[in-house]
Write an enzyme that holds these catalytic residues in place. Structure first.
Site, PDB file in Angstrom:
ATOM      1  N   GLU A 214      -8.015   4.186   6.189  1.00 20.36           N
ATOM      2  CA  GLU A 214      -7.253   5.290   5.600  1.00 20.36           C
ATOM      3  C   GLU A 214      -6.021   5.619   6.437  1.00 20.36           C
ATOM      4  O   GLU A 214      -4.976   5.973   5.905  1.00 20.36           O
ATOM      5  CB  GLU A 214      -8.135   6.535   5.454  1.00 20.36           C
ATOM      6  CG  GLU A 214      -9.319   6.362   4.517  1.00 20.36           C
ATOM      7  CD  GLU A 214      -8.903   5.984   3.102  1.00 20.36           C
ATOM      8  OE1 GLU A 214      -7.723   6.170   2.739  1.00 20.36           O
ATOM      9  OE2 GLU A 214      -9.764   5.487   2.359  1.00 20.36           O
TER      10      GLU A 214
ATOM     11  N   TYR B 261      -5.930  14.660   3.390  1.00 18.44           N
ATOM     12  CA  TYR B 261      -6.267  13.435   2.674  1.00 18.44           C
ATOM     13  C   TYR B 261      -7.335  12.626   3.418  1.00 18.44           C
ATOM     14  O   TYR B 261      -8.368  12.248   2.849  1.00 18.44           O
ATOM     15  CB  TYR B 261      -5.023  12.556   2.449  1.00 18.44           C
ATOM     16  CG  TYR B 261      -5.448  11.194   1.991  1.00 18.44           C
ATOM     17  CD1 TYR B 261      -5.802  10.982   0.674  1.00 18.44           C
ATOM     18  CD2 TYR B 261      -5.623  10.157   2.910  1.00 18.44           C
ATOM     19  CE1 TYR B 261      -6.290   9.755   0.253  1.00 18.44           C
ATOM     20  CE2 TYR B 261      -6.108   8.927   2.497  1.00 18.44           C
ATOM     21  CZ  TYR B 261      -6.439   8.729   1.186  1.00 18.44           C
ATOM     22  OH  TYR B 261      -6.943   7.530   0.782  1.00 18.44           O
TER      23      TYR B 261
ATOM     24  N   ASP C  26      -3.619  11.796  -2.920  1.00 20.00           N
ATOM     25  CA  ASP C  26      -2.596  10.917  -2.370  1.00 20.00           C
ATOM     26  C   ASP C  26      -1.478  10.767  -3.399  1.00 20.00           C
ATOM     27  O   ASP C  26      -1.465  11.477  -4.410  1.00 20.00           O
ATOM     28  CB  ASP C  26      -3.208   9.555  -2.016  1.00 20.00           C
ATOM     29  CG  ASP C  26      -3.528   8.756  -3.258  1.00 20.00           C
ATOM     30  OD1 ASP C  26      -3.793   9.367  -4.309  1.00 20.00           O
ATOM     31  OD2 ASP C  26      -3.496   7.510  -3.201  1.00 20.00           O
TER      32      ASP C  26
END
Length: 350
Positions: free
Chosen positions: A34, A117, A135
């Site tokens: 990520e 996020y 996102d």
DNA sequence: AAAGCGGGGGC
DNA sequence: GCCCCAGCTTT
């Protein structure tokens, strides 16, 4: 389950890409993926992910690594604060959390470089907790489908979007849900020329029904770009060159570069060869200038860099301040900005 | 609320 | 040339 989620799950089951981080629930590996993928396309990040987890397979190996090695792993990927923050976060997990990766959203959020996020992504994918991720893909998909007309880069717009993603969340498998939404946005509900013709959601999509797919999501911010003039000095003898580390709060922090003069206006060759830094670097020697390169353009999101490289063959090298002398064979060990890396690749030993 | 932070790719 | 990408931090 709504038509919206049902259709996207079905689409995802048939169309999802095979990606390495979909094969694990290890929070460390999810976090690495990520972080690499922040503002970065999968095609660009994928080879970095493989190299990264090959060299740093767990939180302990990452925490134990020297920062320069981490920066080298990140070379060319951009947004280098991600690498510095990961290093700090890894050391926090090892030193203050017993080496156990945090499981709660609020604790994930305390790690450097982990924002809303990434905390939601790790919490949902690794631990099955129902935090919706937001996102760029999901912002676009939700703005279009639900017709969010507040700009997505304002607090009101973000708040509306967050509400919609919470309503849509499926509590039985949050990680699956989040990834399905992102993948659909990334492959189908794309920024330009989305595949509306094949999309079974078009009959209920606000943007499609109103002819607004090209307009949503709305955004307010416009980017101002600054022009900067960089004059780099390649000082070399047969075996060595001089480099220095960038340590200020500026682009490329903690990467290495060649000694640099920044000017507010373009400098003529005569000015390049007579300014204070040239005199300091040459330290009384009078070597003939080997070559002054053409102006190379290097564009970043907020800056346009016009760079020239000045090359001197020196009888002997002297490094002062934070400059260091390295053997040309060691250049590959240091992390350089792409602009400098490309110049060195095309110049040294030629 | 706005600015700063990379590099690459699509159109 | 402009926009966007599995965003975050600092001011």
């Amino acid at each position: 389950m709504t038509h919206f989620t049902h259709y996207i799950y079905q689409w995802y089951d048939q169309n999802q890409r095979a990606l390495p981080w979909r094969l694990t629930r290890d929070p460390y590996l999810i976090w690495v993926a990520e972080t690499i993928l922040q503002q970065t396309r999968i095609s660009q990040g994928l080879p970095y992910y493989h190299r990264f987890v090959g060299r740093f397979p767990d939180i302990h190996s990452l925490a134990a690594a020297p920062e320069d090695e981490l920066m080298k792993m990140w070379e060319g990927l951009g947004y280098y604060s991600r690498a510095r923050n990961m290093h700090a976060a890894a050391r926090m997990v090892v030193n203050e959390m017993g080496g156990i990766f945090p499981q709660e959203y609020e604790n994930l959020r305390r790690l450097k470089g982990v924002g809303n996020y990434t905390a939601a992504a790790v919490a949902s994918i690794a631990f099955g907790k129902p935090y919706p991720v937001i996102d760029g893909n999901i912002t676009r998909l939700f703005s279009r489908y639900f017709g969010i007309l507040e700009p997505a880069d304002t607090p009101k717009g973000k708040n509306t979007l967050a509400g919609k993603t919470r309503e849509a969340m499926n509590h039985s498998d949050p990680g699956y849900h989040n990834q399905a939404m992102m993948e659909f946005g990334a492959l189908c509900c794309v920024p330009k020329n989305p595949s509306c013709h094949d999309c079974l959601l078009k009959d209920s999509c606000f943007a499609f029904l109103n002819g607004m797919t090209g307009l949503l999501p709305l955004k307010n911010k416009k980017i101002a770009r600054r022009i900067r003039r960089f004059y780099f000095y390649l000082l070399e003898n047969k075996e060595n060159i001089i480099i220095e580390k960038r340590e200020n709060a500026d682009i490329w922090r903690n990467l290495y570069q060649l000694p640099l003069l920044e000017a507010e206006e373009d400098l003529a060759d005569a000015a390049i060869l007579s300014n204070y830094l040239t005199r300091e670097l040459l330290a009384g020697e009078k070597p003939a200038v080997q070559k002054i390169s053409n102006t190379l353009r290097h564009e970043l999101t907020h800056q346009i860099i016009r760079a020239k490289f000045v090359r001197f063959k020196m009888p002997k090298l002297k490094a002062s301040g934070n400059r260091i002398i390295i053997n040309k064979k060691e250049i590959h060990k240091f992390a350089f900005p792409v602009l400098v890396r490309n110049y060195l690749a095309g110049t040294v030993d030629k």
